[in-house]
Design a protein around this motif. Structure first.
Motif, PDB file in Angstrom:
ATOM      1  N   GLY A   1      21.156 -20.430 -24.514  1.00  0.00           N
ATOM      2  CA  GLY A   1      20.545 -20.443 -23.005  1.00  0.00           C
ATOM      3  C   GLY A   1      20.902 -19.881 -21.967  1.00  0.00           C
ATOM      4  O   GLY A   1      20.778 -20.165 -20.823  1.00  0.00           O
TER       5      GLY A   1
ATOM      6  N   LYS B   1       7.278 -12.512 -18.104  1.00  0.00           N
ATOM      7  CA  LYS B   1       7.964 -11.531 -18.821  1.00  0.00           C
ATOM      8  C   LYS B   1       7.577 -10.227 -18.256  1.00  0.00           C
ATOM      9  O   LYS B   1       8.090  -9.335 -18.351  1.00  0.00           O
ATOM     10  CB  LYS B   1       8.064 -11.740 -20.199  1.00  0.00           C
ATOM     11  CG  LYS B   1       9.174 -11.144 -20.841  1.00  0.00           C
ATOM     12  CD  LYS B   1       9.514 -11.725 -22.051  1.00  0.00           C
ATOM     13  CE  LYS B   1      10.886 -11.033 -22.836  1.00  0.00           C
ATOM     14  NZ  LYS B   1      10.843 -11.351 -24.163  1.00  0.00           N
TER      15      LYS B   1
ATOM     16  N   TYR C   1      24.804 -10.724 -27.455  1.00  0.00           N
ATOM     17  CA  TYR C   1      23.655 -11.081 -26.544  1.00  0.00           C
ATOM     18  C   TYR C   1      22.722 -11.974 -27.154  1.00  0.00           C
ATOM     19  O   TYR C   1      22.337 -12.990 -26.366  1.00  0.00           O
ATOM     20  CB  TYR C   1      23.085  -9.876 -25.918  1.00  0.00           C
ATOM     21  CG  TYR C   1      23.664  -8.968 -25.017  1.00  0.00           C
ATOM     22  CD1 TYR C   1      23.988  -9.308 -23.773  1.00  0.00           C
ATOM     23  CD2 TYR C   1      24.554  -7.972 -25.516  1.00  0.00           C
ATOM     24  CE1 TYR C   1      24.539  -8.438 -22.899  1.00  0.00           C
ATOM     25  CE2 TYR C   1      25.337  -7.199 -24.619  1.00  0.00           C
ATOM     26  CZ  TYR C   1      25.175  -7.384 -23.224  1.00  0.00           C
ATOM     27  OH  TYR C   1      25.931  -6.720 -22.520  1.00  0.00           O
ATOM     28  N   GLU C   2      22.481 -11.976 -28.282  1.00  0.00           N
ATOM     29  CA  GLU C   2      21.652 -12.810 -29.141  1.00  0.00           C
ATOM     30  C   GLU C   2      22.127 -14.367 -29.115  1.00  0.00           C
ATOM     31  O   GLU C   2      21.524 -15.206 -28.793  1.00  0.00           O
ATOM     32  CB  GLU C   2      21.147 -12.295 -30.377  1.00  0.00           C
ATOM     33  CG  GLU C   2      20.144 -11.515 -30.736  1.00  0.00           C
ATOM     34  CD  GLU C   2      20.193 -10.461 -31.868  1.00  0.00           C
ATOM     35  OE1 GLU C   2      20.625 -11.110 -32.677  1.00  0.00           O
ATOM     36  OE2 GLU C   2      19.781  -9.347 -31.857  1.00  0.00           O
TER      37      GLU C   2
ATOM     38  N   GLN D   1      24.235 -13.500 -18.655  1.00  0.00           N
ATOM     39  CA  GLN D   1      24.605 -12.391 -19.552  1.00  0.00           C
ATOM     40  C   GLN D   1      25.473 -11.148 -19.109  1.00  0.00           C
ATOM     41  O   GLN D   1      26.285 -10.692 -19.327  1.00  0.00           O
ATOM     42  CB  GLN D   1      23.398 -11.988 -20.324  1.00  0.00           C
ATOM     43  CG  GLN D   1      22.845 -12.830 -21.298  1.00  0.00           C
ATOM     44  CD  GLN D   1      21.537 -12.452 -21.865  1.00  0.00           C
ATOM     45  OE1 GLN D   1      21.421 -11.140 -22.006  1.00  0.00           O
ATOM     46  NE2 GLN D   1      20.496 -13.329 -22.200  1.00  0.00           N
TER      47      GLN D   1
ATOM     48  N   ASN E   1      24.920  -6.101 -30.422  1.00  0.00           N
ATOM     49  CA  ASN E   1      23.917  -6.824 -29.785  1.00  0.00           C
ATOM     50  C   ASN E   1      23.963  -8.237 -30.092  1.00  0.00           C
ATOM     51  O   ASN E   1      23.352  -8.864 -29.245  1.00  0.00           O
ATOM     52  CB  ASN E   1      22.807  -6.014 -30.512  1.00  0.00           C
ATOM     53  CG  ASN E   1      21.540  -5.630 -29.084  1.00  0.00           C
ATOM     54  OD1 ASN E   1      21.705  -6.450 -28.120  1.00  0.00           O
ATOM     55  ND2 ASN E   1      20.652  -4.748 -29.542  1.00  0.00           N
TER      56      ASN E   1
ATOM     57  N   SER F   1      21.017 -17.268 -19.094  1.00  0.00           N
ATOM     58  CA  SER F   1      20.258 -16.247 -18.298  1.00  0.00           C
ATOM     59  C   SER F   1      20.524 -15.003 -18.439  1.00  0.00           C
ATOM     60  O   SER F   1      21.867 -14.421 -18.531  1.00  0.00           O
ATOM     61  CB  SER F   1      19.923 -16.656 -16.671  1.00  0.00           C
ATOM     62  OG  SER F   1      21.221 -16.336 -16.106  1.00  0.00           O
ATOM     63  N   ILE F   2      19.632 -13.938 -17.900  1.00  0.00           N
ATOM     64  CA  ILE F   2      19.834 -12.668 -17.926  1.00  0.00           C
ATOM     65  C   ILE F   2      21.135 -12.194 -16.888  1.00  0.00           C
ATOM     66  O   ILE F   2      21.911 -11.476 -16.985  1.00  0.00           O
ATOM     67  CB  ILE F   2      18.558 -11.677 -17.475  1.00  0.00           C
ATOM     68  CG1 ILE F   2      17.602 -11.831 -18.548  1.00  0.00           C
ATOM     69  CG2 ILE F   2      19.061 -10.363 -16.930  1.00  0.00           C
ATOM     70  CD1 ILE F   2      16.535 -10.836 -18.339  1.00  0.00           C
TER      71      ILE F   2
ATOM     72  N   ASP G   1      18.203  -1.069 -22.689  1.00  0.00           N
ATOM     73  CA  ASP G   1      17.157  -1.903 -23.264  1.00  0.00           C
ATOM     74  C   ASP G   1      16.294  -0.721 -24.332  1.00  0.00           C
ATOM     75  O   ASP G   1      15.698   0.089 -23.913  1.00  0.00           O
ATOM     76  CB  ASP G   1      16.206  -2.481 -22.513  1.00  0.00           C
ATOM     77  CG  ASP G   1      15.097  -3.379 -22.930  1.00  0.00           C
ATOM     78  OD1 ASP G   1      14.887  -3.151 -24.343  1.00  0.00           O
ATOM     79  OD2 ASP G   1      14.404  -4.061 -22.232  1.00  0.00           O
TER      80      ASP G   1
ATOM     81  N   ARG H   1      21.651 -15.679 -25.597  1.00  0.00           N
ATOM     82  CA  ARG H   1      20.456 -16.237 -25.450  1.00  0.00           C
ATOM     83  C   ARG H   1      19.986 -17.627 -26.100  1.00  0.00           C
ATOM     84  O   ARG H   1      19.482 -18.222 -25.510  1.00  0.00           O
ATOM     85  CB  ARG H   1      19.581 -14.940 -26.076  1.00  0.00           C
ATOM     86  CG  ARG H   1      18.559 -14.482 -24.626  1.00  0.00           C
ATOM     87  CD  ARG H   1      17.918 -13.120 -25.235  1.00  0.00           C
ATOM     88  NE  ARG H   1      18.664 -12.102 -25.158  1.00  0.00           N
ATOM     89  CZ  ARG H   1      18.577 -11.013 -25.973  1.00  0.00           C
ATOM     90  NH1 ARG H   1      17.864 -11.096 -26.960  1.00  0.00           N
ATOM     91  NH2 ARG H   1      19.399 -10.088 -25.910  1.00  0.00           N
TER      92      ARG H   1
END
Lengths: 290, 275
Positions: free
Chosen positions: A194, B2, A187-188, A200, A184, A196-197, A94, A191
């Motif tokens: 919808g 977050k 991943y966008e 992903q 990247n 979730s982490i 990140d 997202r």
């Protein structure tokens, strides 16, 4: 004569030393070990005894302990380490995270220590009056020191913790550099849809890293099957034979007990067979779609 | 929510970083403390460093072990780089059906676990010891000879040779250089970073090697650092301060290599996966 050494023939000169070296120091010993595995006797007085050595394997309690221990380490340690390494690499990938370089270097640092050096350090840290027991007692997690090195259950745990400490950062570096190659925008898009982490992670990261995960799993598996330095220097294989590994048993058979090279060679072929079988399985499991 | 996740990430990574670094911290701190203080769990630097080092030099043959380790590591690295780069270059630049087959055969040797060839290797060196003691059992040469030609480094150099510009070879041929001349005068200087990465891995492997030296080196005068530390670690009445200072000394070379050449280090690791 001159023509003979032109172009392609001169190429053989370049590779000659390596071909001879690998033949003498890898292929010849493999053949010798195979022949040895059908012989028995003390030191260099060997006679052919057919399959006796191979039959002995099945009734040898030390061999069975060594095999079970090695598989215990393999089944618990390798997945645990790979999951940790994956988590670290995803977190550290990140770009908005602060102190990334610092975290990365710190977690990788164990990989520069020699296996013997860190093993001795771990042995002292986990000894009866060692720093780990003191720490746990100060926090009142335990009231009496745990016999980490002399209890057959805890001794295995210490070996597993030690190897995980040494190699997690090493594997993390492979995943980090592979993650840098993932676009990247994937991943966008996820997202926006919808995801979730966690989704992903399981639907994008893991599949994209599959080849490198396979590579690290195979190298870790081969490494664990050859485990020697840690066990010898942390527990010496004990208590009893509770932590002994196949490699250590081969060493003991050849150089600690009355030397029995024939039987040692038989045990060593078990490692070769395991490496081949496990690598083949891992290739099959991971490469099912390609 | 977050922000909470963020904090959790930092806490998690910090704990991991502390666990990773703590043994190093303890190793260095303990090497400056007396043995009693180490057992009592002292976490602060002490004043016994000189005393520990003096004990180390008086009681243990650390100078011999250090120089043996350096000799073995340097020779091993030198010969590994030389033979592996020659082979990697040869396999890539002079490709032919039979050379590709040979290369694939060599790659198979990467699957061979060392423990499974250690006994035959010991016997092999045992057989040559009477006629050639300088490369036989208990010689420093025997400690590095089997580690020189490894498929890993041949593969590593071959992969990197793929990126070497072939025009340079043609230019060398036009200039009248021999094939070996091209290799030594053109290939070697342009591939400096590849050599650096391979050198780091080869040096570390050799410096940290334990099992083979344990098998082949028997007399105290031939001990390497890992053998010395392993011996100290199994002593019945350990002087913790002294032992920790020995471990610290043995870690310095690899730590320095890592911090000075971090980029090459990672390149060396990745070299095994590429392609």
């Amino acid at each position: 004569m001159r023509r003979l050494f032109r172009k392609n023939n001169i190429g053989w000169l370049f590779v000659l030393i390596s071909v001879i070296g690998v033949s003498i120091f890898y292929f010849y010993p493999m053949v010798d070990a195979l022949l040895l595995s059908f012989q028995s006797g003390m030191g260099s007085n060997l006679d052919y005894t057919g399959l006796d050595n191979w039959a002995r394997l099945f009734n040898d309690p030390t061999f069975i302990s060594a095999l079970t221990n090695t598989f215990t380490y393999l089944i618990i340690q390798v997945p645990m380490m790979i999951i940790f390494a994956l988590i670290f690499s995803v977190l550290l990938n990140d770009p908005t995270l602060k102190f990334r370089g610092l975290f990365r270097t710190a977690i990788f640092l164990p990989a520069v220590t020699s296996l013997v050096a860190y093993s001795v350090i771990f042995k002292y840290m986990f000894s009866g009056n060692g720093i780990v027991n003191q720490f746990l007692m100060n926090l009142a997690i335990i009231s009496e020191p745990i016999n980490f090195l002399t209890d057959s259950f805890w001794a295995k745990i210490v070996i597993i913790l030690a190897i995980t400490w040494r190699w997690t950062g090493y594997n993390m570096i492979f995943y980090l550099s592979a993650l840098q190659n993932i676009d990247n925008s994937i991943y966008e898009a996820a997202r926006i849809d919808g995801a979730s982490i966690f989704q992903q992670f399981t639907k994008i990261t893991i599949p994209m890293l599959k080849p490198i995960i396979l590579f690290t799993t195979i190298t870790s598996t081969i490494g664990t099957l050859q485990l020697f330095d840690e066990v010898v220097n942390i527990t010496g294989g004990g208590p009893g034979n509770a932590t002994i590994t196949i490699s250590q048993y081969i060493y003991n058979l050849s150089f600690e007990y009355t030397p029995n090279f024939g039987y040692a060679a038989t045990v060593s072929y078990v490692i070769v067979i395991l490496v081949v079988i496990l690598s083949a399985i891992q290739f099959k499991v991971a490469g099912d779609k390609e | 929510m977050k922000k909470f996740k963020r904090i959790l990430t930092y806490v998690f990574l910090s704990v991991a970083a502390i666990i990773s670094i703590y043994p190093f911290f303890w190793m260095v701190v303990s090497s400056t403390n007396a043995s009693v203080d180490v057992t009592r769990g002292r976490q602060l630097p002490g004043t016994h460093l000189i005393e520990n080092l003096t004990n180390l030099f008086d009681q243990v043959n650390i100078v011999t072990a250090l120089s043996n380790s350096f000799i073995i590591a340097i020779l091993s690295t030198f010969f590994t780089l030389l033979t592996a780069s020659l082979a990697g270059y040869g396999f890539e630049m002079f490709r032919s059906k039979w050379k590709d087959r040979t290369f694939n055969l060599l790659l198979l040797s990467m699957m061979i676990p060392f423990a499974s060839i250690m006994v035959p290797l010991y016997r092999l060196f045992g057989r040559i010891t009477p006629t050639a003691p300088l490369i036989g059992i208990d010689s420093l040469t025997a400690a590095f000879l089997p580690t020189v030609t490894t498929a890993f480094f041949i593969f590593f150099f071959r992969q990197n040779t793929k990126m070497f510009a072939k025009d340079l070879i043609e230019a060398g041929r036009i200039d009248g250089l021999s094939e070996l001349g091209i290799f030594f005068r053109i290939y070697m200087p342009t591939m400096k970073t590849t050599y650096a990465a391979a050198a780091i891995i080869a040096f570390m492997n050799s410096w940290n090697n334990f099992l083979w030296p344990l098998v082949i080196l028997q007399s105290p005068s031939q001990q390497t650092m890992p053998l010395l530390i392993s011996n100290l670690g199994s002593s019945y009445a350990p002087d913790f301060g002294m032992i920790m200072s020995a471990i610290t000394i043995s870690t310095i070379p690899t730590a320095v290599v890592f911090f000075v050449m971090q980029k090459h280090f990672v390149a060396g690791m990745m070299g095994s996966v590429k392609g």
